[in-house]
Design a protein around this motif. Sequence first.
Motif, PDB file in Angstrom:
ATOM      1  N   ARG A   5      34.562  63.447  56.563  1.00 35.77           N
ATOM      2  CA  ARG A   5      35.252  62.912  55.389  1.00 35.77           C
ATOM      3  C   ARG A   5      36.675  63.454  55.369  1.00 35.77           C
ATOM      4  O   ARG A   5      36.872  64.631  55.081  1.00 35.77           O
ATOM      5  CB  ARG A   5      34.544  63.362  54.116  1.00 35.77           C
ATOM      6  CG  ARG A   5      33.134  62.821  53.970  1.00 35.77           C
ATOM      7  CD  ARG A   5      33.113  61.506  53.210  1.00 35.77           C
ATOM      8  NE  ARG A   5      31.766  60.981  53.181  1.00 35.77           N
ATOM      9  CZ  ARG A   5      31.264  60.161  54.121  1.00 35.77           C
ATOM     10  NH1 ARG A   5      32.011  59.788  55.125  1.00 35.77           N
ATOM     11  NH2 ARG A   5      30.024  59.727  54.037  1.00 35.77           N
ATOM     12  N   GLN A  31      35.772  67.366  55.090  1.00 35.32           N
ATOM     13  CA  GLN A  31      34.392  67.831  55.091  1.00 35.32           C
ATOM     14  C   GLN A  31      33.636  67.350  56.321  1.00 35.32           C
ATOM     15  O   GLN A  31      33.899  66.265  56.829  1.00 35.32           O
ATOM     16  CB  GLN A  31      33.661  67.255  53.876  1.00 35.32           C
ATOM     17  CG  GLN A  31      33.792  68.074  52.609  1.00 35.32           C
ATOM     18  CD  GLN A  31      32.901  67.485  51.542  1.00 35.32           C
ATOM     19  OE1 GLN A  31      32.923  66.274  51.325  1.00 35.32           O
ATOM     20  NE2 GLN A  31      32.104  68.313  50.901  1.00 35.32           N
ATOM     21  N   LEU A  50      29.689  66.641  57.255  1.00 35.98           N
ATOM     22  CA  LEU A  50      28.347  66.563  56.685  1.00 35.98           C
ATOM     23  C   LEU A  50      27.340  66.283  57.783  1.00 35.98           C
ATOM     24  O   LEU A  50      27.571  65.454  58.661  1.00 35.98           O
ATOM     25  CB  LEU A  50      28.265  65.442  55.637  1.00 35.98           C
ATOM     26  CG  LEU A  50      29.267  65.473  54.480  1.00 35.98           C
ATOM     27  CD1 LEU A  50      29.124  64.218  53.630  1.00 35.98           C
ATOM     28  CD2 LEU A  50      29.052  66.715  53.626  1.00 35.98           C
ATOM     29  N   ASP A  58      26.729  69.643  53.482  1.00 34.11           N
ATOM     30  CA  ASP A  58      28.076  70.065  53.857  1.00 34.11           C
ATOM     31  C   ASP A  58      27.986  71.280  54.786  1.00 34.11           C
ATOM     32  O   ASP A  58      27.536  72.347  54.389  1.00 34.11           O
ATOM     33  CB  ASP A  58      28.852  70.422  52.584  1.00 34.11           C
ATOM     34  CG  ASP A  58      30.319  70.710  52.892  1.00 34.11           C
ATOM     35  OD1 ASP A  58      30.635  70.994  54.060  1.00 34.11           O
ATOM     36  OD2 ASP A  58      31.130  70.639  51.950  1.00 34.11           O
ATOM     37  N   THR A 107      30.764  72.211  56.641  1.00 31.37           N
ATOM     38  CA  THR A 107      32.159  72.453  57.009  1.00 31.37           C
ATOM     39  C   THR A 107      32.414  73.922  57.352  1.00 31.37           C
ATOM     40  O   THR A 107      33.151  74.229  58.290  1.00 31.37           O
ATOM     41  CB  THR A 107      33.099  72.015  55.865  1.00 31.37           C
ATOM     42  OG1 THR A 107      32.671  70.740  55.405  1.00 31.37           O
ATOM     43  CG2 THR A 107      34.537  71.926  56.343  1.00 31.37           C
ATOM     44  N   GLN A 108      31.797  74.812  56.581  1.00 31.92           N
ATOM     45  CA  GLN A 108      32.058  76.238  56.800  1.00 31.92           C
ATOM     46  C   GLN A 108      30.991  76.903  57.664  1.00 31.92           C
ATOM     47  O   GLN A 108      31.055  78.113  57.890  1.00 31.92           O
ATOM     48  CB  GLN A 108      32.149  76.971  55.449  1.00 31.92           C
ATOM     49  CG  GLN A 108      33.207  76.424  54.502  1.00 31.92           C
ATOM     50  CD  GLN A 108      34.603  76.468  55.103  1.00 31.92           C
ATOM     51  OE1 GLN A 108      34.933  77.376  55.862  1.00 31.92           O
ATOM     52  NE2 GLN A 108      35.424  75.485  54.792  1.00 31.92           N
TER      53      GLN A 108
END
Lengths: 281, 359
Positions: free
Chosen positions: B11, B63, B65, B70, B72-73
């Motif tokens: 995203r 982001q 997914l 999520d 992302t991190q």
Amino acid sequence: MTARRRLPRELALYALAGLMLSVWAFPVLWALLTSFKSERDVLAYPPVWWFTPTLAHYREVLTGPSSIVPNLLSSLIVTVATTALTLLFAVPAAYALARLRYPGRRASGFYVLATQMLPPVGLIIPYYLALQRIGALDSYFGLVLIYLTFSLPFAIWLLVTYFEDVPLEMEEAALLDRAGRWGALWHVVLPQVRGGIAVTTVFVFLNAWNEFLFAVVLGGNRVRPVTVAMFNFISVEQTQWAKLAAGAMVAMAPVILIGLLAQRHIVKGLTVGAVKGGGRR
Amino acid sequence: MNAASGAVSLRGVVKRHGATTVLHGVDLDIAAGEFFVLLGPSGSGKTTTLRVLAGLESVSAGQVLMDGVDVTQAEPGERDVAMVFQSYALYPHMTVAQNVGFPLRMVGTPAARVEAAVADAARKVGIDHLLARRPGQLSGGQQQRVALARAIVRQPRLFLLDEPLSNLDAKLRLDTRLELKKLQRALGVTTVYVTHDQEEAMTLADRVAVFMDGRIVQVAAPRALFGRPATASVAGFIGTPPMNLLPAVWRGATVVVDGAGSAAVAAAAPAERPVTLGLRPGDLRLLADEASADRALTARVELVEELGDSRIVDLTVGGHSVKLRSDTAGELHEGATVRLGFEPAAAHLFDRERGGRLN
């Protein structure tokens, strides 16, 4: 090329190699011979090549009143501690210098090398004063601390190139294979820099073992490495050459042992062919 | 492994390296089980996108997914993804069996289970006879298979492949390509595959995302990508040889090429405008002399490349180089003037300035 034409060439090469080797080996062989000579034969001129060998000097340096065994122990403590601490700090530091991007990376690499450019004699007085201030003169702690100041930069500088040769992608593969950062270092990176660690160990051990200047000034009656003890065979009245030689032979033994042990691990080309097209990016 | 898992979405992913922006807001939805190819010239951002999916590259914005969660991190090891690197990145100090079993050993899988899984993965890629060797003793193709086995051994929810065939020779590349496709079908694992080779992308992919300058310019199935390229640059990138692109003027239901005449197209221009005319080499035909002049372009034969079953004819049309693929065996003389025709529906029209598709 036929065998007959190759023979003279090979002989010449062996002769050249032998000549160079003898130049290099002469002092060692001379000391070896001297250590078995009686004091009279040592001072004979011209030098005698045929003599009755004696083990008296070995007996003396090992078990006599001027035994160097306590000094060997001193040397061993200082050297092993220096080597162990150096590797403990140098391995992570070299890894960081090779991998992580941070401001001043290049400058810090140069600084590490620059510390090697100072002549050690220039540092003796500051070191003496510093150790005196913290009460660490004539102590293992003090001498090891001083040895670390030059062995650590050297070891880091040497190890960085080995770490840089491990492709980054290999580490990334390990991260994706769920090894974690420490696992990647332990399972993937360290085994590949084994050779470099062995080389570094040998050099650091050698330097610490043979160090004389700092040992004679910063050591004392309690901490007296073997190099200093051997120096005491040279006095104003006379130089006990044979004892000195015997002591040198004994002091050489651990270094040779370490060299032989490490040689097994210094296997070159282990990483060749693991990654197509080489590793550096 | 859950058959429904492995859906991936990006995203608005932005990636900056200092002052340069490598990815300008990438949006992507990859369905579970899909074979998805990221295609583009070097420096277009496709490998960065793959590394973002792997977690090896952090994002500057946006982001990532996976199955709606999520990540992302999340660390690379937490994402349950496996990757085959372009260099294979095999561990040189380990045997093939140890290499393949490594991802399982790292999470404390019992030795017996590791051994069984390694044997199974090795059999699937045909390296079961090499398990005791070290990577340095293997050929490039064998190393590639080891890397593949290491990826499939733990049944991840996502495969990431970074130009895995680029270090193989041409023949082996074709064979491996086929096997890769079969393997992916059999395992049903979502696969994201990076390549700059459009032929590889076309043959392997369920869908292709074309990257240009850090942006996705088109996402489509291979056939649609070939049949209706969204921009002139995509058109010029896809096909062997790629589409011919000529400056022309679109006037009514015809295109006019300066110095080469005009030809009919299927759509009528709302207003006269300059366009880039796209023509696939296979859609062009050499016309007999008696064909009507208003439906043909004049061309000059420069060179004929014989391919055996067909030939590529290099032509100049109004000063621009054009390639034609022909399987007829007629006599062609270099330097001869010929007339060039195409079906009106075969013409692709793009905006001359921005490159966007017009018809």
